[in-house]
Design an enzyme around this catalytic site. Structure first.
Site, PDB file in Angstrom:
ATOM      1  CB  CYS A 135       9.563   5.284  19.247  1.00  0.00           C
ATOM      2  SG  CYS A 135       8.948   4.858  20.860  1.00  0.00           S
ATOM      3  CB  ALA A 156      -0.930  -0.003   1.216  1.00  0.00           C
ATOM      4  CB  THR A 157       4.207   2.079   1.330  1.00  0.00           C
ATOM      5  OG1 THR A 157       3.894   1.950   2.722  1.00  0.00           O
ATOM      6  CG2 THR A 157       5.224   3.196   1.148  1.00  0.00           C
ATOM      7  CD  GLN A 211      -4.405  -1.485   9.046  1.00  0.00           C
ATOM      8  OE1 GLN A 211      -5.009  -2.491   9.445  1.00  0.00           O
ATOM      9  NE2 GLN A 211      -3.100  -1.345   9.160  1.00  0.00           N
ATOM     10  CB  SER A 234      -1.037  -3.813   2.183  1.00  0.00           C
ATOM     11  OG  SER A 234       0.186  -4.404   2.521  1.00  0.00           O
ATOM     12  CB  ALA A 235      -0.777  -9.212   0.062  1.00  0.00           C
ATOM     13  CG  HIS A 236       1.840  -7.199   5.143  1.00  0.00           C
ATOM     14  ND1 HIS A 236       2.047  -6.866   6.465  1.00  0.00           N
ATOM     15  CD2 HIS A 236       1.986  -6.054   4.445  1.00  0.00           C
ATOM     16  CE1 HIS A 236       2.304  -5.572   6.552  1.00  0.00           C
ATOM     17  NE2 HIS A 236       2.268  -5.055   5.353  1.00  0.00           N
ATOM     18  CB  THR A 292      10.232  -8.850 -13.043  1.00  0.00           C
ATOM     19  OG1 THR A 292      11.207  -8.494 -14.022  1.00  0.00           O
ATOM     20  CG2 THR A 292       9.797 -10.288 -13.243  1.00  0.00           C
TER      21      THR A 292
END
Lengths: 296, 388
Positions: B324, B71-72, B179, B199-201, B238
């Site tokens: 942080c 997604a980034t 999300q 995003s897949a993860h 690729t």
């Protein structure tokens, strides 16, 4: 291990899973042979209020006969202070045997758990440091067993045995005013209110890194000042044992110090063995320990 | 040592079925999908099928899907790409102040280039203030962006209403759905989003792959940010067949499980809140639960610094309300943007619930968290921004 270069500061970071690996990593970053000088910041502790006396007392388990206090310290920081003090002394012995000029640095957190009610916190702090004419007995004993003395401890310009955090914070605030005027730090107004400001450092990647927010100096600011003090004392190598939860602000403080104060030749290694209630080496290394190196 | 994982907004475990789908494309089916021979064609067919799965999850056509690294990258292509075309002042864009840094940092980069990067106003719930947005949009607004579901407080943005406002002035609407996918139904056409990243993860797929939906009618208004072999006009490079296949499978599973998982997570959330409320006096929930997905629970544990809590938990993985990355352990910009005081933000933790966790594990994890929080609160005597 990853490796990056921000401006003129080279940084690297790795994770280790045992004390042996940690020692090997330190030896790689700070090879004893040919290392002219070194300061090891170990034994860092917080001050807690002793309810029986109303005074401040070192947050070191070995120093506390009272079970309640031992429980509080165990739950908060675990064995970190004594463990890193003993490890620092061991390293000091090894480096000294290799001919390096090594000193210990004792950083004391004198604000986080200092009560704000009752007597003024500044009075409690002043009383503690005035009475700190010798290292805590367990620290002293570890030194003695290694054939060393308090002479090995690097004095600060505030205290012969310790670097008080509030002093570093105060010093940084004063320095920041000057650095803002010189244009090396930036003072910015926040969206939250017209009187809310922050002092930030623009790093080599073009990111603003906050050092003072609404008048409060963060840990990164005090560490910046501490690194500067070590450099001023003539040392060019610094090993810091910091609690895990403080790793990022400590890294930031070191990074900024090396860039902001222009400290050529300075090398700082940071490791975070515990500090969050771990009570054994297995627990500490079971969580993995980070070793970061910064070079200017 | 078993770790009770309550940090599903950061990442998720790859589903076994996803792994099984990927493995052939790492072993025997290793062809390059751009190659004209049989191995290449079989890889291309697998990529096309994966694109169809992604498209089904979001209600799009397969040809509108561009595979990215996550997604980034999708956010960067959409937000930089829209300013790469016909860039003539005056132009401006609206960024949501509680979004992921992959959007906010693009805004900062655009501002550094002299573009007018504006900050949308959000309400205490975290939802974009539509009245304010409507008043400040103008014909020079090139894009408005918001995360459909916020990663820290779970708030769901009124995407369709935002799209309507954008369309009225000719602006594009980009939506970060990293999300949202697998958590809420996404019908991208009905919602009116022009571009949308995934995003897949975050949905039990592999790390390193994502997708960008681009509404075909606005495709000409985007320029690529990276050039190469032209595997796709907007994104050269690729195509990583095994990752893309994994993403396709993850999307297929997410679509099939959506309703059941929503119901289960609501029950899990009630369980977690019950344990927390019983164990932590003064516990408060950040954001507005009624405007949020049940998967994200962000709470204030009074007197307990989140960073200390998270770093001292051995077998429970949660995250804090502190950021942080600024180096000084500042309060989360998301929480402060919705009006949470800095002290409360520093005492906040985020629990992300996954439907796959058992009630017993969840209860145990939250009990351990409560136990540790109570121990830390016992030594706290003042506001404790950071140990140094």
């Amino acid at each position: 291990m990853n490796h990056t270069l921000t401006g003129q500061v080279a940084k690297s970071r790795r994770l280790v899973a045992s004390e042996q690996e940690l020692r090997q990593a330190i030896a790689r970053e700070l090879p004893a042979a040919g290392l002219g000088d070194l300061v090891v910041m170990g034994g860092h502790f917080m001050l807690f209020e002793d309810p029986s006396s109303g005074r401040l007392t070192p947050g070191v388990i070995e120093e506390q006969p009272d079970e309640t206090m031992r429980g509080r310290i165990a739950g908060r920081v675990g064995i970190f202070p004594g463990y890193t003090w003993r490890m620092s002394i061991g390293l000091l012995g090894e480096y000294a045997a290799a001919g390096a000029d090594v000193r210990l640095l004792l950083l004391i957190n004198d604000w986080q758990y200092v009560p704000t009610g009752g007597r003024p916190a500044s009075e409690l702090r002043a009383e503690f440091f005035a009475g700190l004419s010798a290292l805590p007995p367990s620290y002293e004993e570890a030194l003695r067993e290694a054939g060393l003395s308090q002479e090995s401890v690097l004095p600060s310009r505030k205290h012969p045995l310790a670097f008080p955090e509030t002093w570093l914070k105060y010093r940084f605030q004063k320095a920041a005013d000057r650095l803002v005027k010189e244009g090396r730090l930036e003072k910015r107004y926040l969206d939250s209110g017209p009187r809310d400001t922050e002092v930030a450092f623009l790093d080599g990647d073009g990111n603003y890194r906050t050092l003072i927010s609404c008048g409060v100096t963060g840990c990164a600011g005090e560490i910046t000042e501490m690194v500067s003090e070590v450099y001023r004392a003539g040392h060019r190598n610094l090993l810091i044992f910091a609690p895990g939860e403080c790793l990022m602000p400590v890294e930031t403080g070191v990074d900024i110090a090396l860039s902001l104060y222009d400290l050529p030749g300075m090398r700082v290694v940071i490791a975070d063995p515990g500090g969050s209630g771990e009570m054994s080496a297995e627990e500490i290394y079971g969580n993995l320990v980070t070793v970061s190196t910064f070079r200017r | 040592m078993k770790v009770i994982y309550l940090d599903g907004c950061a990442t998720t475990r790859v589903d076994d079925e996803v792994v099984d789908a990927m493995l052939p494309f790492l072993r025997e089916e290793f062809g390059n999908p751009s190659s004209p021979h049989m191995l290449g064609k079989r890889a291309r067919r697998a990529v096309d099928e994966a694109a169809a799965s992604v498209a089904r999850l979001i209600g799009a056509d397969p040809e509108d899907v561009v595979f990215t690294s996550g997604a980034t990258e999708g956010n960067n292509i959409a937000l930089l790409g829209v300013f790469g075309h016909d860039e003539r002042a005056p132009v401006n864009g609206f960024f949501c102040p509680i979004d992921h840094k992959s959007s906010l940092a693009v805004g900062q980069a655009l501002a550094a280039r002299g573009l007018d990067a504006r900050t949308a106003r959000v309400r205490p719930s975290g939802q974009v203030d539509l009245d304010d947005l409507a008043a400040r949009l103008d014909p020079y607004t090139r894009v408005v962006t918001a995360a459909w579901v916020n990663s820290e407080i779970g708030v769901v943005q009124p995407v369709a209403a935002m799209a309507g406002l954008c369309a009225a002035v000719g602006s594009l609407l980009h939506v970060d759905a990293a999300q949202a996918a697998g958590r809420i139904p996404i019908r991208v056409r009905e919602a009116g989003a022009d571009t949308l990243s995934l995003s897949a993860h975050k949905i039990h797929g592999p790390k390193g792959v994502g997708a960008l939906y681009v509404r075909p009618e606005i495709r000409h208004r985007l320029r690529p940010v990276m050039y190469g072999g032209g595997q796709h006009a907007l994104r050269s490079g690729t195509i990583p067949t095994h990752l893309v296949v994994g993403m396709g499978k993850a999307c297929e599973l997410a679509a099939a499980r959506l309703d059941a998982e929503w119901r289960r997570v609501r029950e899990l959330r009630a369980t977690a809140l019950g344990v927390l409320a019983a164990g932590v006096p003064g516990l408060r929930v950040n954001g507005d639960p009624d405007a949020s997905v049940p998967h994200v629970l962000n709470v204030v544990l009074p007197g307990v610094r989140g960073e200390s809590l998270v770093s001292s938990l051995r077998t429970v993985a949660v995250s804090t309300g502190s950021a942080c990355n600024s180096g000084s352990q500042e309060p989360s910009y998301v929480l402060t943007a919705i009006g949470v005081p800095a002290e409360d933000a520093n005492c906040s933790v985020r629990i992300c619930l996954d439907a796959g966790i058992s009630f017993a594990d969840l209860a145990l994890g939250v009990e351990l968290l409560v136990e540790r929080a109570r121990a830390l609160a016992g030594v706290t005597t003042a506001a404790t921004p950071a140990q140094g």
